[in-house]
Design a protein around this motif. Structure first.
Motif, PDB file in Angstrom:
ATOM      1  N   ASN A  59      51.815  58.677  65.734  1.00  0.00           N
ATOM      2  CA  ASN A  59      53.090  59.263  66.143  1.00  0.00           C
ATOM      3  C   ASN A  59      54.001  59.454  64.923  1.00  0.00           C
ATOM      4  OD1 ASN A  59      54.568  60.390  68.286  1.00  0.00           O
ATOM      5  ND2 ASN A  59      55.804  58.539  68.526  1.00  0.00           N
ATOM      6  N   SER A  60      53.428  60.074  63.891  1.00  0.00           N
ATOM      7  CA  SER A  60      54.156  60.277  62.642  1.00  0.00           C
ATOM      8  C   SER A  60      53.868  61.676  62.091  1.00  0.00           C
ATOM      9  CB  SER A  60      53.771  59.217  61.619  1.00  0.00           C
ATOM     10  OG  SER A  60      52.403  59.304  61.301  1.00  0.00           O
ATOM     11  N   TYR A  61      54.546  62.022  60.998  1.00  0.00           N
ATOM     12  CA  TYR A  61      54.363  63.330  60.366  1.00  0.00           C
ATOM     13  C   TYR A  61      54.478  63.207  58.858  1.00  0.00           C
ATOM     14  CZ  TYR A  61      59.341  63.621  59.331  1.00  0.00           C
ATOM     15  OH  TYR A  61      60.589  63.385  58.822  1.00  0.00           O
ATOM     16  N   ALA A  68      58.464  65.817  53.070  1.00  0.00           N
ATOM     17  CA  ALA A  68      59.255  65.241  54.162  1.00  0.00           C
ATOM     18  C   ALA A  68      58.391  64.234  54.901  1.00  0.00           C
ATOM     19  CB  ALA A  68      59.720  66.339  55.116  1.00  0.00           C
ATOM     20  N   GLY A  69      59.017  63.137  55.293  1.00  0.00           N
ATOM     21  CA  GLY A  69      58.288  62.059  55.942  1.00  0.00           C
ATOM     22  C   GLY A  69      58.116  60.876  55.017  1.00  0.00           C
ATOM     23  N   THR A  70      58.773  60.932  53.859  1.00  0.00           N
ATOM     24  CA  THR A  70      58.728  59.834  52.895  1.00  0.00           C
ATOM     25  C   THR A  70      60.097  59.167  52.915  1.00  0.00           C
ATOM     26  OG1 THR A  70      57.224  61.152  51.549  1.00  0.00           O
ATOM     27  CG2 THR A  70      58.197  59.213  50.516  1.00  0.00           C
ATOM     28  N   LYS A  71      60.215  58.115  53.700  1.00  0.00           N
ATOM     29  CA  LYS A  71      61.504  57.463  53.936  1.00  0.00           C
ATOM     30  C   LYS A  71      62.215  57.071  52.643  1.00  0.00           C
ATOM     31  CE  LYS A  71      63.734  53.927  56.621  1.00  0.00           C
ATOM     32  NZ  LYS A  71      63.803  53.712  58.044  1.00  0.00           N
ATOM     33  N   GLY A  72      63.502  57.413  52.611  1.00  0.00           N
ATOM     34  CA  GLY A  72      64.353  56.997  51.501  1.00  0.00           C
ATOM     35  C   GLY A  72      64.412  57.951  50.328  1.00  0.00           C
ATOM     36  N   ASP A  85      65.752  61.202  53.272  1.00  0.00           N
ATOM     37  CA  ASP A  85      64.717  61.322  54.295  1.00  0.00           C
ATOM     38  C   ASP A  85      64.717  60.101  55.206  1.00  0.00           C
ATOM     39  OD1 ASP A  85      62.290  61.596  55.741  1.00  0.00           O
ATOM     40  OD2 ASP A  85      61.387  62.701  54.091  1.00  0.00           O
ATOM     41  N   GLY A  86      64.745  60.363  56.512  1.00  0.00           N
ATOM     42  CA  GLY A  86      64.766  59.290  57.499  1.00  0.00           C
ATOM     43  C   GLY A  86      63.421  58.633  57.730  1.00  0.00           C
ATOM     44  N   VAL A  90      59.407  59.144  64.731  1.00  0.00           N
ATOM     45  CA  VAL A  90      60.206  60.033  65.576  1.00  0.00           C
ATOM     46  C   VAL A  90      61.706  59.877  65.294  1.00  0.00           C
ATOM     47  CG1 VAL A  90      60.350  58.502  67.587  1.00  0.00           C
ATOM     48  CG2 VAL A  90      60.373  60.984  67.913  1.00  0.00           C
ATOM     49  N   ILE A  91      62.136  58.679  64.956  1.00  0.00           N
ATOM     50  CA  ILE A  91      63.550  58.462  64.641  1.00  0.00           C
ATOM     51  C   ILE A  91      63.918  59.184  63.349  1.00  0.00           C
ATOM     52  CG2 ILE A  91      65.281  56.717  64.031  1.00  0.00           C
ATOM     53  CD1 ILE A  91      63.745  54.804  65.934  1.00  0.00           C
ATOM     54  N   GLY A  92      63.081  59.064  62.329  1.00  0.00           N
ATOM     55  CA  GLY A  92      63.312  59.766  61.075  1.00  0.00           C
ATOM     56  C   GLY A  92      63.286  61.272  61.251  1.00  0.00           C
ATOM     57  N   LEU A  93      62.392  61.764  62.106  1.00  0.00           N
ATOM     58  CA  LEU A  93      62.321  63.202  62.376  1.00  0.00           C
ATOM     59  C   LEU A  93      63.623  63.696  62.984  1.00  0.00           C
ATOM     60  CD1 LEU A  93      60.757  65.883  62.571  1.00  0.00           C
ATOM     61  CD2 LEU A  93      60.003  65.128  64.838  1.00  0.00           C
ATOM     62  N   VAL A  94      64.136  62.994  63.971  1.00  0.00           N
ATOM     63  CA  VAL A  94      65.390  63.398  64.611  1.00  0.00           C
ATOM     64  C   VAL A  94      66.534  63.337  63.613  1.00  0.00           C
ATOM     65  CG1 VAL A  94      67.054  62.803  66.414  1.00  0.00           C
ATOM     66  CG2 VAL A  94      64.611  62.826  66.945  1.00  0.00           C
ATOM     67  N   GLN A  95      66.548  62.313  62.771  1.00  0.00           N
ATOM     68  CA  GLN A  95      67.586  62.227  61.737  1.00  0.00           C
ATOM     69  C   GLN A  95      67.511  63.457  60.824  1.00  0.00           C
ATOM     70  OE1 GLN A  95      66.467  58.330  60.168  1.00  0.00           O
ATOM     71  NE2 GLN A  95      68.552  57.650  60.559  1.00  0.00           N
TER      72      GLN A  95
END
Length: 101
Positions: A59-61, A68-72, A85-86, A90-95
């Motif tokens: 459930n990730s991207y 994109a998808g690399t937190k921070g 980047d969030g 799914v929470i990071g995607l919405v952010q």
């Protein structure tokens, strides 16, 4: 003056949000459909071929184009907006879709 209730976002609530929201459904709600190979045109940068992969088993991207998808990490969006980047869930995607660091 409005009074607001403060809701504490616990790790349990965060995990529940992740578990109950499918990342592909969120992307479809925003108008993004995967091609036959499972890739999507990245919602965050312009590209000619889709480089945005959705991993349903986790459930990730991740976008192989703009990372994109690399937190921070800093992320510059199509419109020039810069955010942090969030992350790839799914929470990071919405952010990221809502341009919220």
């Amino acid at each position: 003056m409005r009074k607001y209730e403060v809701i504490k976002i616990t790790p349990e609530l965060t995990n529940e949000i992740r578990e109950k929201n499918n990342i592909l459904d969120v992307l479809k709600e925003h108008g993004f459909e995967p091609n036959r190979d499972g890739f999507i045109f990245c919602p965050f940068h312009d590209e000619r071929t889709p480089s945005f992969a959705v991993f349903q088993n986790t459930n990730s991207y991740y976008c192989f184009g703009c990372k994109a998808g690399t937190k921070g990490t800093p992320l510059t969006l199509k419109d020039g907006t810069e955010i942090i980047d969030g992350g790839s869930d799914v929470i990071g995607l919405v952010q990221n879709l809502n341009r919220i660091s």
